[in-house]
Design an enzyme around this catalytic site. Structure first.
Site, PDB file in Angstrom:
ATOM      1  N   LYS A 110      31.209 -14.375 -54.840  1.00  0.00           N
ATOM      2  CA  LYS A 110      32.259 -14.819 -55.762  1.00  0.00           C
ATOM      3  C   LYS A 110      31.633 -15.908 -56.624  1.00  0.00           C
ATOM      4  O   LYS A 110      31.582 -17.077 -56.240  1.00  0.00           O
ATOM      5  CB  LYS A 110      33.444 -15.375 -54.966  1.00  0.00           C
ATOM      6  CG  LYS A 110      34.805 -15.205 -55.623  1.00  0.00           C
ATOM      7  CD  LYS A 110      34.970 -15.973 -56.916  1.00  0.00           C
ATOM      8  CE  LYS A 110      35.193 -17.443 -56.718  1.00  0.00           C
ATOM      9  NZ  LYS A 110      35.093 -18.213 -57.990  1.00  0.00           N
ATOM     10  N   GLU A 113      26.576 -26.627 -49.265  1.00  0.00           N
ATOM     11  CA  GLU A 113      25.750 -27.501 -50.108  1.00  0.00           C
ATOM     12  C   GLU A 113      26.707 -28.121 -51.111  1.00  0.00           C
ATOM     13  O   GLU A 113      27.233 -27.422 -51.989  1.00  0.00           O
ATOM     14  CB  GLU A 113      24.652 -26.680 -50.785  1.00  0.00           C
ATOM     15  CG  GLU A 113      23.711 -26.065 -49.746  1.00  0.00           C
ATOM     16  CD  GLU A 113      22.555 -25.270 -50.322  1.00  0.00           C
ATOM     17  OE1 GLU A 113      22.653 -24.803 -51.473  1.00  0.00           O
ATOM     18  OE2 GLU A 113      21.557 -25.100 -49.612  1.00  0.00           O
ATOM     19  N   CYS A 162      23.242 -30.959 -58.920  1.00  0.00           N
ATOM     20  CA  CYS A 162      23.756 -31.769 -57.806  1.00  0.00           C
ATOM     21  C   CYS A 162      22.758 -32.843 -57.397  1.00  0.00           C
ATOM     22  O   CYS A 162      23.124 -33.820 -56.767  1.00  0.00           O
ATOM     23  CB  CYS A 162      24.050 -30.868 -56.622  1.00  0.00           C
ATOM     24  SG  CYS A 162      22.592 -29.974 -56.074  1.00  0.00           S
ATOM     25  N   GLU A 203      31.183 -39.122 -57.723  1.00  0.00           N
ATOM     26  CA  GLU A 203      30.328 -38.181 -58.455  1.00  0.00           C
ATOM     27  C   GLU A 203      30.982 -37.854 -59.806  1.00  0.00           C
ATOM     28  O   GLU A 203      32.153 -37.481 -59.868  1.00  0.00           O
ATOM     29  CB  GLU A 203      30.162 -36.876 -57.651  1.00  0.00           C
ATOM     30  CG  GLU A 203      29.253 -35.880 -58.365  1.00  0.00           C
ATOM     31  CD  GLU A 203      29.166 -34.518 -57.661  1.00  0.00           C
ATOM     32  OE1 GLU A 203      30.214 -33.959 -57.281  1.00  0.00           O
ATOM     33  OE2 GLU A 203      28.038 -34.016 -57.513  1.00  0.00           O
TER      34      GLU A 203
END
Ligand code: NAD
Ligand code: 6OD
Length: 525
Positions: free
Chosen positions: A217, A293, A327, A429
């Site tokens: 997906k 992750e 990331c 973040e």
């Protein structure tokens, strides 16, 4: 010519340079018909289930972040399509795929890598159009890495070997223990938009190497390359049903349907930490193993004895690559007081010299953010930084181009200083082209500041003192620390994070261990 290139070709201010390499004229299957007449550039992106392209319950738009134009209509999979994909994957496990010798499985993965390279331009064009990332980056990083992922895990599965132990009990019984590696079954693969093909293949390649079937997906923002991969997989002789793609969103859509499905044996996910929490909850009733992750708020520590120019260049990459949407990007930069002003000034110059161009221009090194919504989020942090009392060094707004890029989702490369360590902009973040730079006086202080976060994905340390490099790296509370470099990858190494940054490790043998079940066999001799 690929319509995504044609999109910007009319004369006038919208003119954008063409790719230097020759785009493919035709690309099958017909859902990717790049040969449609000029102007008719909207494509259909369909789900791929059991070797066929199929529609879904409704359609949603795939938007080009460089100018906000719609580049494709995407078929959203409903519960039925997700179930069909899962059942096709289950059936595929009982076909030829389930009994292939490891060497033959590896041979097919090498062929997938070859098939990706054969369509190199097409993959690059699709990735650039979906993400707005510079064509130079997609050609250098994303697409070559996709092929490398298949080759590396094909290599590894051939040599992964078996654990074995000869056992002797105190009363004189002898036995031989050995462990065999079996596939998990059907793996659900859910991926983000920032490195769409790279991160998808990073999971699909080891899952297939271990003999699993997958239902992937991809992010709703970047559906194209996962769909293009279907043809490469087909061409490589991987049986129908082994690789399936369902499109859609997270909650109440294909993502959630996949994580809840009782016939999915494991979920591998890359994305935001809070999405990881939601997936864990929805996978809990069926006790699916998960590999996560997740997000980061990565620190860089720059010592006064660093090799100055390479450190500035490295940090500029670490902050601004892919418009800060990696990331591993550094959003917190700690610089030793003695070189603080000089370093900040040099980083500012690098930021101001970035070329904010059309993604297809080979000279561009900084593209738009992924979406209008993500730009709102990043801009809200620019405002928050102001409210929290930051000193703006450069950027902090939206660039003006005077052409169609003004309808895209660009922001300026941005640097702040002067915030306290408890400011939200230093804690949360942002996932954009922005960093906060703060001074430090001692090694202990730098380590403490870098570790002062709930995340723990990556760190980088810049110093000419090798002993210090080792010492500081070993104190970083993260999954990966780079010394005098950043995002230098060896695909055999463990990759993942601690705290809010993830659960488990992928890479090399760690991927093989996640994507397989070990069955220990003990034989009395
Ligand atoms: P996201 O979590 O919003 O979405 C990732 C994927 O999850 C998408 O396919 C999305 O549709 C799906 N999803 C969302 N909600 C879901 C749900 N409830 N159930 C099932 N699926 C769901 O992340 P994003 O915005 O696409 O990517 C950016 C984030 O990813 C950042 O936080 C970044 O740090 C992180 N990231 C981490 C790594 C890593 O290796 N640690 C790599 C890349 C990106
Ligand atoms: O390079 C990789 O293997 C990897 N997993 C990169 C992740 C980048 C995050 O955005």
């Amino acid at each position: 010519m690929c319509p995504k290139l044609r999109r910007h070709s009319p004369a006038g201010t919208d003119q954008a340079p063409q790719l230097k390499s020759k785009p493919l004229l035709h690309f099958h299957p017909p859902c990717y018909d790049f040969s449609r007449p000029p102007g008719d550039f909207v494509k259909q992106i369909q789900n791929y289930i059991d070797g066929r392209f199929v529609s879904g319950v409704r359609e949603f738009a795939d938007v080009n972040p460089a100018d906000g134009s719609v580049i494709a209509q995407v078929a959203e999979a409903g519960l039925r399509q997700v179930d069909e994909a899962v059942q096709a994957a289950r059936r595929a496990l009982n076909t030829e795929w389930g009994s292939l010798a490891v060497r033959e499985r590896a041979a097919r993965l090498y062929k997938v890598a070859d098939a990706i390279e054969k369509r190199f331009d097409c993959f690059v064009q699709a990735e650039v159009a979906d993400t707005g990332k510079p064509v130079s980056l997609a050609s250098k990083l994303d697409v070559p890495r996709a092929a490398a992922n298949f080759r590396v895990f094909a290599d590894l599965i051939k040599v992964s070997g078996l654990e074995s132990f000869q056992t002797q009990t105190p009363d004189g019984v002898n036995a031989l223990n050995y462990a065999i590696r079996k596939p998990l079954g059907v793996v659900g693969v859910i991926t983000p938009w920032n490195l769409p093909l790279l991160l998808l293949t990073w999971k699909v390649a080891p899952a297939l190497a271990c003999g699993n079937a997958v239902v992937v997906k991809p992010s709703e923002e970047t559906p194209a390359t996962a769909t293009l991969l279907a043809e490469a997989v087909q061409e490589a002789g991987i049986p129908d049903g082994v690789y399936n793609v369902v499109h859609g969103f997270g909650p109440g859509s294909a993502g959630e349907f996949l994580t809840q499905h009782p016939d999915i044996n494991a979920i591998t996910f890359t994305g935001e930490s809070k999405t990881g929490a939601a997936i864990m909850k929805s996978a809990a009733p069926t006790l699916k193993p998960v590999s996560f992750e997740l997000g980061g708020k990565n620190a860089a520590i720059v010592f006064a004895d660093c090799d100055f120019e390479p450190a500035v260049n490295g940090l500029s990459e670490a902050v601004f690559l892919n418009t800060g949407q990696v990331c591993l990007c550094a959003e917190r930069v700690y610089v030793e007081h003695k070189i603080f002003d000089r370093f900040l000034d040099a980083l500012k110059k690098k930021a101001e010299n970035l070329n904010l161009g059309w993604p297809y221009d080979t000279a561009t090194d900084f593209g738009p953010l992924i979406s209008a919504q993500h730009r709102e989020k990043v801009l809200s942090y620019f405002q928050l930084a102001k409210d929290e009392g930051a000193t703006l060094i450069t950027g902090g707004g939206i660039p003006e181009f005077g052409d169609a890029r003004d309808r895209g989702f660009y922001v300026q490369p941005t640097i702040y200083t002067g915030l306290s360590e408890s400011a939200r902009c230093v804690k949360e973040e942002i996932f954009g082209p922005v960093c906060h730079v703060a001074p430090f006086d001692s090694e202990e202080e730098a380590v403490a500041m870098a570790n002062n976060t709930k995340y723990g994905l990556a760190a980088s340390v810049w110093t000419s003192d090798l002993k210090r490099g080792h010492r500081v790296a070993q104190q970083m509370n993260v999954g990966i620390t780079w010394v005098n470099c950043w995002y230098l990858r060896d695909l055999r190494t463990p990759f993942g994070g601690v705290g809010l940054s993830g659960i488990g490790r992928e890479g090399g043998i760690h991927s093989l261990n996640f994507y397989s079940e070990l069955n220990n066999i003990c034989i009395r001799l």
